[in-house]
Motif scaffolding. Structure first.
Motif, mmCIF file in Angstrom:
data_model
loop_
_atom_site.group_PDB
_atom_site.id
_atom_site.type_symbol
_atom_site.label_atom_id
_atom_site.label_comp_id
_atom_site.label_asym_id
_atom_site.label_seq_id
_atom_site.Cartn_x
_atom_site.Cartn_y
_atom_site.Cartn_z
ATOM 1 N N ARG A 44 10.958 11.269 1.850
ATOM 2 C CA ARG A 44 11.332 11.325 3.271
ATOM 3 C C ARG A 44 11.138 12.730 3.841
ATOM 4 N NH1 ARG A 44 13.485 6.514 4.421
ATOM 5 N NH2 ARG A 44 14.148 7.173 6.491
ATOM 6 N N ARG A 45 11.388 13.730 3.026
ATOM 7 C CA ARG A 45 11.223 15.109 3.494
ATOM 8 C C ARG A 45 9.757 15.424 3.766
ATOM 9 N NH1 ARG A 45 9.407 19.523 1.283
ATOM 10 N NH2 ARG A 45 9.273 18.576 -0.785
ATOM 11 N N VAL A 46 8.893 15.113 2.794
ATOM 12 C CA VAL A 46 7.467 15.414 2.929
ATOM 13 C C VAL A 46 6.841 14.610 4.068
ATOM 14 C CG1 VAL A 46 5.214 15.243 1.801
ATOM 15 C CG2 VAL A 46 7.180 16.098 0.521
ATOM 16 N N MET A 47 7.117 13.324 4.090
ATOM 17 C CA MET A 47 6.546 12.475 5.123
ATOM 18 C C MET A 47 7.053 12.879 6.504
ATOM 19 S SD MET A 47 4.489 10.235 3.655
ATOM 20 C CE MET A 47 4.438 8.780 4.674
ATOM 21 N N PRO A 52 2.093 11.794 9.112
ATOM 22 C CA PRO A 52 0.737 11.225 9.148
ATOM 23 C C PRO A 52 0.697 9.909 9.929
ATOM 24 C CG PRO A 52 1.782 10.689 7.068
ATOM 25 C CD PRO A 52 2.739 11.586 7.802
ATOM 26 N N ASP A 53 -0.491 9.576 10.425
ATOM 27 C CA ASP A 53 -0.724 8.259 11.019
ATOM 28 C C ASP A 53 -1.156 7.264 9.953
ATOM 29 O OD1 ASP A 53 -0.439 9.147 13.831
ATOM 30 O OD2 ASP A 53 -2.265 10.280 13.386
ATOM 31 N N VAL A 54 -1.850 7.787 8.943
ATOM 32 C CA VAL A 54 -2.324 6.971 7.823
ATOM 33 C C VAL A 54 -2.006 7.691 6.519
ATOM 34 C CG1 VAL A 54 -4.346 5.942 6.688
ATOM 35 C CG2 VAL A 54 -4.213 5.994 9.192
ATOM 36 N N LEU A 55 -1.443 6.971 5.563
ATOM 37 C CA LEU A 55 -1.182 7.510 4.229
ATOM 38 C C LEU A 55 -2.114 6.825 3.247
ATOM 39 C CD1 LEU A 55 0.397 8.963 1.990
ATOM 40 C CD2 LEU A 55 2.077 7.126 2.089
ATOM 41 N N TYR A 88 9.174 3.977 3.902
ATOM 42 C CA TYR A 88 9.095 4.992 4.964
ATOM 43 C C TYR A 88 8.022 4.619 5.982
ATOM 44 C CZ TYR A 88 9.133 9.496 7.294
ATOM 45 O OH TYR A 88 9.236 10.490 8.247
ATOM 46 N N CYS A 89 6.878 4.150 5.496
ATOM 47 C CA CYS A 89 5.790 3.775 6.398
ATOM 48 C C CYS A 89 6.207 2.634 7.321
ATOM 49 C CB CYS A 89 4.553 3.385 5.594
ATOM 50 S SG CYS A 89 3.722 4.784 4.798
ATOM 51 N N ALA A 90 6.986 1.692 6.795
ATOM 52 C CA ALA A 90 7.453 0.576 7.618
ATOM 53 C C ALA A 90 8.370 1.070 8.734
ATOM 54 C CB ALA A 90 8.175 -0.448 6.749
ATOM 55 N N GLU A 91 9.235 2.028 8.412
ATOM 56 C CA GLU A 91 10.185 2.565 9.390
ATOM 57 C C GLU A 91 9.503 3.358 10.494
ATOM 58 O OE1 GLU A 91 13.237 4.880 7.536
ATOM 59 O OE2 GLU A 91 13.581 3.382 5.972
ATOM 60 N N HIS A 92 8.390 4.028 10.147
ATOM 61 C CA HIS A 92 7.782 4.975 11.091
ATOM 62 C C HIS A 92 6.386 4.560 11.556
ATOM 63 C CE1 HIS A 92 10.983 7.239 9.069
ATOM 64 N NE2 HIS A 92 11.062 7.913 10.198
ATOM 65 N N ASP A 93 6.041 3.305 11.370
ATOM 66 C CA ASP A 93 4.773 2.753 11.868
ATOM 67 C C ASP A 93 3.564 3.552 11.369
ATOM 68 O OD1 ASP A 93 3.246 0.918 13.264
ATOM 69 O OD2 ASP A 93 3.227 2.100 15.103
ATOM 70 N N ILE A 94 3.551 3.810 10.060
ATOM 71 C CA ILE A 94 2.445 4.514 9.408
ATOM 72 C C ILE A 94 1.655 3.507 8.583
ATOM 73 C CG2 ILE A 94 1.832 6.295 7.712
ATOM 74 C CD1 ILE A 94 4.539 7.639 8.441
ATOM 75 N N LYS A 95 0.340 3.543 8.680
ATOM 76 C CA LYS A 95 -0.477 2.629 7.881
ATOM 77 C C LYS A 95 -0.587 3.161 6.458
ATOM 78 C CE LYS A 95 -4.445 -0.312 7.972
ATOM 79 N NZ LYS A 95 -5.361 -0.995 8.875
ATOM 80 N N SER A 148 2.373 -1.855 7.726
ATOM 81 C CA SER A 148 0.963 -2.173 7.900
ATOM 82 C C SER A 148 0.223 -1.586 6.706
ATOM 83 C CB SER A 148 0.442 -1.557 9.201
ATOM 84 O OG SER A 148 -0.961 -1.661 9.286
ATOM 85 N N TYR A 149 -0.529 -2.409 5.980
ATOM 86 C CA TYR A 149 -1.129 -1.897 4.750
ATOM 87 C C TYR A 149 -2.544 -2.405 4.507
ATOM 88 C CZ TYR A 149 -0.263 -6.428 2.475
ATOM 89 O OH TYR A 149 -0.287 -7.761 2.134
ATOM 90 N N LEU A 150 -3.262 -1.628 3.710
ATOM 91 C CA LEU A 150 -4.510 -2.020 3.073
ATOM 92 C C LEU A 150 -4.295 -1.892 1.577
ATOM 93 C CD1 LEU A 150 -7.521 -0.381 4.985
ATOM 94 C CD2 LEU A 150 -7.244 -2.811 4.426
ATOM 95 N N LEU A 151 -4.432 -2.974 0.862
ATOM 96 C CA LEU A 151 -4.317 -2.955 -0.594
ATOM 97 C C LEU A 151 -5.713 -3.129 -1.163
ATOM 98 C CD1 LEU A 151 -2.808 -3.080 -3.300
ATOM 99 C CD2 LEU A 151 -2.431 -5.518 -2.878
#
Length: 287
Positions: A44-47, A52-55, A88-95, A148-151
């Motif tokens: 959570r600290r780093v993110m 980022p918009d995309v991780l 974290y990505c789900a909470e902050h709308d990060i792909k 939002s993900y790409l696997l």
């Protein structure tokens, strides 16, 4: 678009760094020494600092045999770490772009007979070793997170960075006159440069879901070794053997082929033949 690459010093992460250097995007790369994704607070600290918009997550525990002896570590990185990132990505709308493996499938000879084109993305999973189980845990955490993900699944990964089969064969081929290579495990290599290029197209086209990124063809490790030596002009005799000749802690799948039909239908995506991919890699290694 602001991109964060985790596991940026590994085989796949290093390829991403080189690729993104040629794109007109802002990106940051962190190695596992910079960022502990298994630490919820550190995640959570780093993110939160980097926003980022995309991780693009290339961080992974990849020691297949060692995972049998230390499953907690494999699951911490490949399972719980992905859950931290995805949450974290789900909470902050990060792909979240995450990489997995053919080892999530059972890899039976029967599957090889029933699926000549390889495992499709939606085929039921059933890993046969701890490494595969830990990667599947990460996949499930990703899908259940709501982000939002790409696997992207890859198999027999080879590239100019890190350790892989191609580099090992070239080294041994210059040291020995005879090599024994298994001829009862079938699949197809994924070359990091091609995988990154395909994945980038998916990102730009805002695709979501699961995709298999590999090459065209179906071969054994024995076939692969012979072609490596042929293209590299290395004189060494390669003897085909059964997997039983090599003792290993983790059971290996007999069939690892991933179907690339889905990615081939994406606009602008080119799935290369495995021999072409090898030729390109050997050219990179020689420069």
């Amino acid at each position: 678009m602001r991109i964060l690459v985790t596991g940026g010093s590994g085989q796949l992460g290093s390829e991403w760094v080189q690729y993104l250097n040629r794109q007109e995007v802002e990106f940051i790369s962190l190695s596992s020494y910079d960022f502990d994704l298994t630490d919820h607070a550190d995640t959570r600290r780093v993110m939160g600092n980097l926003k980022p918009d995309v991780l693009i997550n290339c961080a992974a525990y990849t020691k297949v045999d060692q995972a049998e002896e230390e499953p907690e570590k494999a699951f911490a990185i490949n399972g719980e770490g992905v859950a931290n990132l995805a949450g974290y990505c789900a909470e902050h709308d990060i792909k979240l772009v995450h990489f997995s493996t053919d080892y999530v499938f059972p890899g039976t000879k029967e599957d090889g007979e029933k699926l000549p084109g390889g495992y499709p993305e939606d085929h039921p999973t059933n890993p046969i070793n701890v490494y595969g189980e830990s990667k599947l845990a990460g996949e499930k955490a990703l899908k259940e997170s709501g982000c939002s993900y790409l696997l992207c699944r890859v198999s027999w990964l080879c590239g100019r960075y890190g350790n892989n089969f191609v580099k090992t064969m070239l080294k041994l081929g210059h040291e020995r006159d005879l090599l024994k290579v298994v001829n009862d495990q079938h699949g197809c290599p994924t070359f990091t440069k091609n995988a990154v290029d395909l994945c980038w197209k998916l990102i730009l086209q805002e695709e979501e879901g699961t995709f298999h990124l590999s090459s065209k063809g179906k071969i054994s490790w024995y076939d692969f070794a012979n072609e490596i030596f042929k293209q590299a002009d290395v004189k060494v005799h390669v003897e085909p053997v059964d997997s039983s000749e090599f003792a290993s802690a983790a059971k290996r799948p007999a069939f690892s082929l991933l179907s690339t039909q889905k990615i081939a239908n994406i606009s602008g995506a080119e799935v290369i033949g495995w021999k072409e991919g090898l030729k390109n890699l050997l050219s990179e290694l020689n420069t």
